[in-house]
Design a protein around this motif. Sequence first.
Motif, PDB file in Angstrom:
ATOM      1  N   GLU A 310       0.862  -1.197   0.000  1.00 52.16           N
ATOM      2  CA  GLU A 310       0.000   0.000   0.000  1.00 52.16           C
ATOM      3  C   GLU A 310       0.891   1.239   0.000  1.00 52.16           C
ATOM      4  OE1 GLU A 310      -3.519   0.801   0.768  1.00 52.16           O
ATOM      5  OE2 GLU A 310      -3.811  -1.125  -0.244  1.00 52.16           O
ATOM      6  N   MET A 311       0.631   2.137  -0.916  1.00 51.43           N
ATOM      7  CA  MET A 311       1.550   3.278  -1.076  1.00 51.43           C
ATOM      8  C   MET A 311       0.860   4.643  -1.017  1.00 51.43           C
ATOM      9  SD  MET A 311       3.884   1.960  -4.273  1.00 51.43           S
ATOM     10  CE  MET A 311       4.628   3.577  -4.469  1.00 51.43           C
ATOM     11  N   GLY A 312       1.687   5.639  -0.721  1.00 50.73           N
ATOM     12  CA  GLY A 312       1.269   7.029  -0.832  1.00 50.73           C
ATOM     13  C   GLY A 312       2.460   7.823  -1.337  1.00 50.73           C
ATOM     14  N   SER A 313       2.205   9.015  -1.879  1.00 49.84           N
ATOM     15  CA  SER A 313       3.346   9.863  -2.242  1.00 49.84           C
ATOM     16  C   SER A 313       3.076  11.288  -1.795  1.00 49.84           C
ATOM     17  CB  SER A 313       3.673   9.773  -3.737  1.00 49.84           C
ATOM     18  OG  SER A 313       2.764  10.494  -4.503  1.00 49.84           O
ATOM     19  N   TYR A 314       4.158  12.005  -1.545  1.00 54.74           N
ATOM     20  CA  TYR A 314       4.059  13.261  -0.803  1.00 54.74           C
ATOM     21  C   TYR A 314       5.042  14.271  -1.386  1.00 54.74           C
ATOM     22  CZ  TYR A 314       2.396   9.449   2.132  1.00 54.74           C
ATOM     23  OH  TYR A 314       1.754   8.324   2.578  1.00 54.74           O
ATOM     24  N   GLY A 315       4.520  15.288  -2.037  1.00 57.08           N
ATOM     25  CA  GLY A 315       5.396  16.240  -2.726  1.00 57.08           C
ATOM     26  C   GLY A 315       5.442  17.602  -2.047  1.00 57.08           C
ATOM     27  N   ILE A 316       6.606  18.227  -2.136  1.00 56.69           N
ATOM     28  CA  ILE A 316       6.739  19.631  -1.728  1.00 56.69           C
ATOM     29  C   ILE A 316       7.457  20.367  -2.859  1.00 56.69           C
ATOM     30  CG2 ILE A 316       7.941  21.261  -0.180  1.00 56.69           C
ATOM     31  CD1 ILE A 316       7.380  19.467   2.146  1.00 56.69           C
ATOM     32  N   GLY A 317       6.938  21.523  -3.228  1.00 54.54           N
ATOM     33  CA  GLY A 317       7.566  22.339  -4.265  1.00 54.54           C
ATOM     34  C   GLY A 317       8.681  23.172  -3.646  1.00 54.54           C
ATOM     35  N   VAL A 318       9.875  22.582  -3.553  1.00 59.11           N
ATOM     36  CA  VAL A 318      10.981  23.247  -2.850  1.00 59.11           C
ATOM     37  C   VAL A 318      11.353  24.572  -3.539  1.00 59.11           C
ATOM     38  CG1 VAL A 318      13.377  23.015  -2.074  1.00 59.11           C
ATOM     39  CG2 VAL A 318      11.836  21.064  -1.934  1.00 59.11           C
ATOM     40  N   SER A 319      11.532  24.542  -4.858  1.00 60.20           N
ATOM     41  CA  SER A 319      11.889  25.800  -5.538  1.00 60.20           C
ATOM     42  C   SER A 319      10.697  26.765  -5.543  1.00 60.20           C
ATOM     43  CB  SER A 319      12.410  25.539  -6.952  1.00 60.20           C
ATOM     44  OG  SER A 319      11.538  24.696  -7.675  1.00 60.20           O
ATOM     45  N   ARG A 320       9.489  26.238  -5.704  1.00 57.95           N
ATOM     46  CA  ARG A 320       8.311  27.115  -5.665  1.00 57.95           C
ATOM     47  C   ARG A 320       8.200  27.841  -4.329  1.00 57.95           C
ATOM     48  NH1 ARG A 320       2.423  24.879  -7.230  1.00 57.95           N
ATOM     49  NH2 ARG A 320       3.285  25.169  -9.316  1.00 57.95           N
ATOM     50  N   LEU A 321       8.641  27.166  -3.253  1.00 59.78           N
ATOM     51  CA  LEU A 321       8.538  27.777  -1.919  1.00 59.78           C
ATOM     52  C   LEU A 321       9.300  29.105  -1.838  1.00 59.78           C
ATOM     53  CD1 LEU A 321       8.740  24.722   0.460  1.00 59.78           C
ATOM     54  CD2 LEU A 321       7.018  26.542   0.588  1.00 59.78           C
ATOM     55  N   VAL A 322      10.412  29.218  -2.569  1.00 59.96           N
ATOM     56  CA  VAL A 322      11.155  30.477  -2.536  1.00 59.96           C
ATOM     57  C   VAL A 322      10.221  31.610  -2.976  1.00 59.96           C
ATOM     58  CG1 VAL A 322      13.180  31.719  -3.366  1.00 59.96           C
ATOM     59  CG2 VAL A 322      13.299  29.244  -3.055  1.00 59.96           C
ATOM     60  N   GLY A 323       9.488  31.367  -4.060  1.00 63.43           N
ATOM     61  CA  GLY A 323       8.527  32.357  -4.548  1.00 63.43           C
ATOM     62  C   GLY A 323       7.371  32.564  -3.580  1.00 63.43           C
ATOM     63  N   ALA A 324       6.861  31.474  -3.028  1.00 63.27           N
ATOM     64  CA  ALA A 324       5.708  31.578  -2.129  1.00 63.27           C
ATOM     65  C   ALA A 324       6.061  32.394  -0.889  1.00 63.27           C
ATOM     66  CB  ALA A 324       5.230  30.179  -1.728  1.00 63.27           C
ATOM     67  N   ILE A 325       7.285  32.201  -0.381  1.00 61.47           N
ATOM     68  CA  ILE A 325       7.698  32.951   0.812  1.00 61.47           C
ATOM     69  C   ILE A 325       7.779  34.446   0.472  1.00 61.47           C
ATOM     70  CG2 ILE A 325       9.621  33.346   2.423  1.00 61.47           C
ATOM     71  CD1 ILE A 325      10.155  30.256   2.200  1.00 61.47           C
ATOM     72  N   ILE A 326       8.291  34.764  -0.696  1.00 59.64           N
ATOM     73  CA  ILE A 326       8.370  36.185  -1.082  1.00 59.64           C
ATOM     74  C   ILE A 326       6.964  36.762  -1.276  1.00 59.64           C
ATOM     75  CG2 ILE A 326       9.218  37.838  -2.802  1.00 59.64           C
ATOM     76  CD1 ILE A 326      11.555  35.914  -3.325  1.00 59.64           C
ATOM     77  N   GLU A 327       6.071  35.987  -1.894  1.00 59.63           N
ATOM     78  CA  GLU A 327       4.695  36.482  -2.057  1.00 59.63           C
ATOM     79  C   GLU A 327       4.086  36.802  -0.690  1.00 59.63           C
ATOM     80  OE1 GLU A 327       2.983  37.375  -4.808  1.00 59.63           O
ATOM     81  OE2 GLU A 327       4.776  36.866  -5.947  1.00 59.63           O
ATOM     82  N   ALA A 328       4.400  35.978   0.293  1.00 61.23           N
ATOM     83  CA  ALA A 328       3.814  36.166   1.623  1.00 61.23           C
ATOM     84  C   ALA A 328       4.549  37.235   2.425  1.00 61.23           C
ATOM     85  CB  ALA A 328       3.840  34.837   2.390  1.00 61.23           C
ATOM     86  N   SER A 329       5.755  37.596   2.016  1.00 59.52           N
ATOM     87  CA  SER A 329       6.557  38.467   2.856  1.00 59.52           C
ATOM     88  C   SER A 329       7.421  39.439   2.030  1.00 59.52           C
ATOM     89  CB  SER A 329       7.428  37.578   3.771  1.00 59.52           C
ATOM     90  OG  SER A 329       8.144  38.358   4.683  1.00 59.52           O
ATOM     91  N   HIS A 330       6.817  40.564   1.670  1.00 60.60           N
ATOM     92  CA  HIS A 330       7.543  41.609   0.935  1.00 60.60           C
ATOM     93  C   HIS A 330       6.818  42.938   1.126  1.00 60.60           C
ATOM     94  CE1 HIS A 330       4.321  40.634  -1.986  1.00 60.60           C
ATOM     95  NE2 HIS A 330       4.409  41.913  -2.296  1.00 60.60           N
ATOM     96  N   ASP A 331       7.459  44.027   0.732  1.00 64.75           N
ATOM     97  CA  ASP A 331       6.769  45.320   0.681  1.00 64.75           C
ATOM     98  C   ASP A 331       7.209  46.044  -0.591  1.00 64.75           C
ATOM     99  OD1 ASP A 331       9.274  46.356   1.193  1.00 64.75           O
ATOM    100  OD2 ASP A 331       8.847  46.903   3.280  1.00 64.75           O
ATOM    101  N   ASP A 332       6.924  47.335  -0.680  1.00 64.75           N
ATOM    102  CA  ASP A 332       7.231  48.050  -1.927  1.00 64.75           C
ATOM    103  C   ASP A 332       8.731  48.176  -2.174  1.00 64.75           C
ATOM    104  OD1 ASP A 332       4.600  48.311  -2.396  1.00 64.75           O
ATOM    105  OD2 ASP A 332       4.446  50.409  -1.719  1.00 64.75           O
ATOM    106  N   ASP A 333       9.525  47.983  -1.123  1.00 60.29           N
ATOM    107  CA  ASP A 333      10.973  48.145  -1.292  1.00 60.29           C
ATOM    108  C   ASP A 333      11.695  46.838  -1.615  1.00 60.29           C
ATOM    109  OD1 ASP A 333      10.787  50.868  -0.707  1.00 60.29           O
ATOM    110  OD2 ASP A 333      10.752  50.438   1.450  1.00 60.29           O
ATOM    111  N   GLY A 334      11.032  45.721  -1.379  1.00 65.30           N
ATOM    112  CA  GLY A 334      11.695  44.454  -1.692  1.00 65.30           C
ATOM    113  C   GLY A 334      11.235  43.308  -0.810  1.00 65.30           C
ATOM    114  N   ILE A 335      12.126  42.337  -0.713  1.00 65.08           N
ATOM    115  CA  ILE A 335      11.831  41.095   0.008  1.00 65.08           C
ATOM    116  C   ILE A 335      12.004  41.314   1.516  1.00 65.08           C
ATOM    117  CG2 ILE A 335      12.571  38.667   0.269  1.00 65.08           C
ATOM    118  CD1 ILE A 335      13.865  38.998  -2.579  1.00 65.08           C
TER     119      ILE A 335
END
Length: 437
Positions: A310-335
């Motif tokens: 019986e199997m399952g698989s579990y993915g994380i978008g490691v490179s996508r996370l770099v972008g997601a963190i910036i989307e969640a944490s930035h202002d008009d001046d940058g990251i």
Amino acid sequence: MRLSHYFLPTLKENPKEAQIASHLYMLRAGMIRQSSAGIYSWLPLGFKVLKKIEQIVREEMDRAGCQELLMPTIQPAELWQESDRYDDYGKEMLRITDRHDRNMLFGPTNEEMITDIVRGSIRSYKDLPKNLYHQQWKFRDEVRPRFGIMRGREFLMKDAYSFDIDAEGAKRSYNKMFVAYLRTFARMGLKAIPMAADTGPIGGDLSHEFMVLAETGESEVFCHKDILEFDIPDESTDYQADLQPLVDKWTELYAVTDEKADQAEHAKLGDDLVTARGIEVGHIFYFGDKYSKAMGATVVGPEGKDILIEMGSYGIGVSRLVGAIIEASHDDDGIIWPEAVAPFKVGIINLRAGDDACDAACEDAYAKLQDAGVEVLYDDRDERGGAKFANMDLIGLPWQMVIGPRGLKDGKIEIKNRASGEKAELSIEDALSKLIG
Ligand code: 5CA
């Protein structure tokens, strides 16, 4: 690191191709460089963040009892013909022919390969459960690669695969990953909400996507507002204990991606319904014997009979996370990097490079921070103060230490917190103990 030596090709102008903040700032801060559509080089600053994320993912996978290995990027077509996905995957799969005319492919995921490894090495139910993972580059020839590394064609994924002797065991493995994911994303400063999701080409009937709410997210999502306030399981979480109650708590309230949206439920929830957009940073699947059956992955069970794994698989978008963190944490001046993934913790700004007192104070602070194991980027360039401030804000290090001739006369320097914007004038010793402590 001295900025005068560092390879940090920042851009002053906004590149036209960038439609969202993370793409814009990653290009402007010299983190990535596009090579062709959806394919990027990771420059030193971006690479450092990627490695930090990878390390957090590794620590949380290991904590949950998974074991790391490394499978190749290039796979033989035969494995995918066994599972019947070779044709199904269509144009999204990059197909390659080697010099002997063998059909190969650049892996978009690794269910087949890991199943092949396990069926060739595990014979008895006594050797299960196992959960094996790697962090490896994937290729998917996306129709519309966009938003930089957010939807790339080549991207770094953490993919884990669990192997159990029965459905109950598989559910336990699924629950461990569910909890590990909550912790992983929280450690990066992200609130990622597990939402019931479709399984698509991976298959199976139980799956959750972990979504970071952001206006620029690609999917529409819906959830009960209370889920946004749930506490994250802490470090002492016992992965051997029964995690079902914890998973139940997170899954009994309504939270779904758009394919699973239920209008009746929306009407019922009224003001408690949150409708938002989300970035999918992780996706977990339970698919039972889909691959083990197709590929003949069995173990000898307690009664001496062969049973399908019986199997399952579990993915994380490691490179996508770099972008997601910036989307969640930035202002008009940058990251604005959360400390856990920041490429450096402190940026020193020398306001008058060449001035003996400024140089000496900066060198001293730089050496002491490094000796204390703090990662520092020292802007020692002969540049205007304004340009240095703008650059430091853009690259988003959590702390700035500003050293200039005027303050130094009174033995003072300034430290600034990038996230709050708060500044304080302190003696060098106090500033250092604050940043080191
Ligand atoms: N085999 C399963 C789990 S190991 C799998 O491939 N799942 S997936 O398709 O959902 O991908 C896992 C994660 O990789 C996604 O949640 C997403 O965060 C990331 N991902 C998928 N496609 C891309 C892409 N084109 N660019 C960047 N990240 C992606």
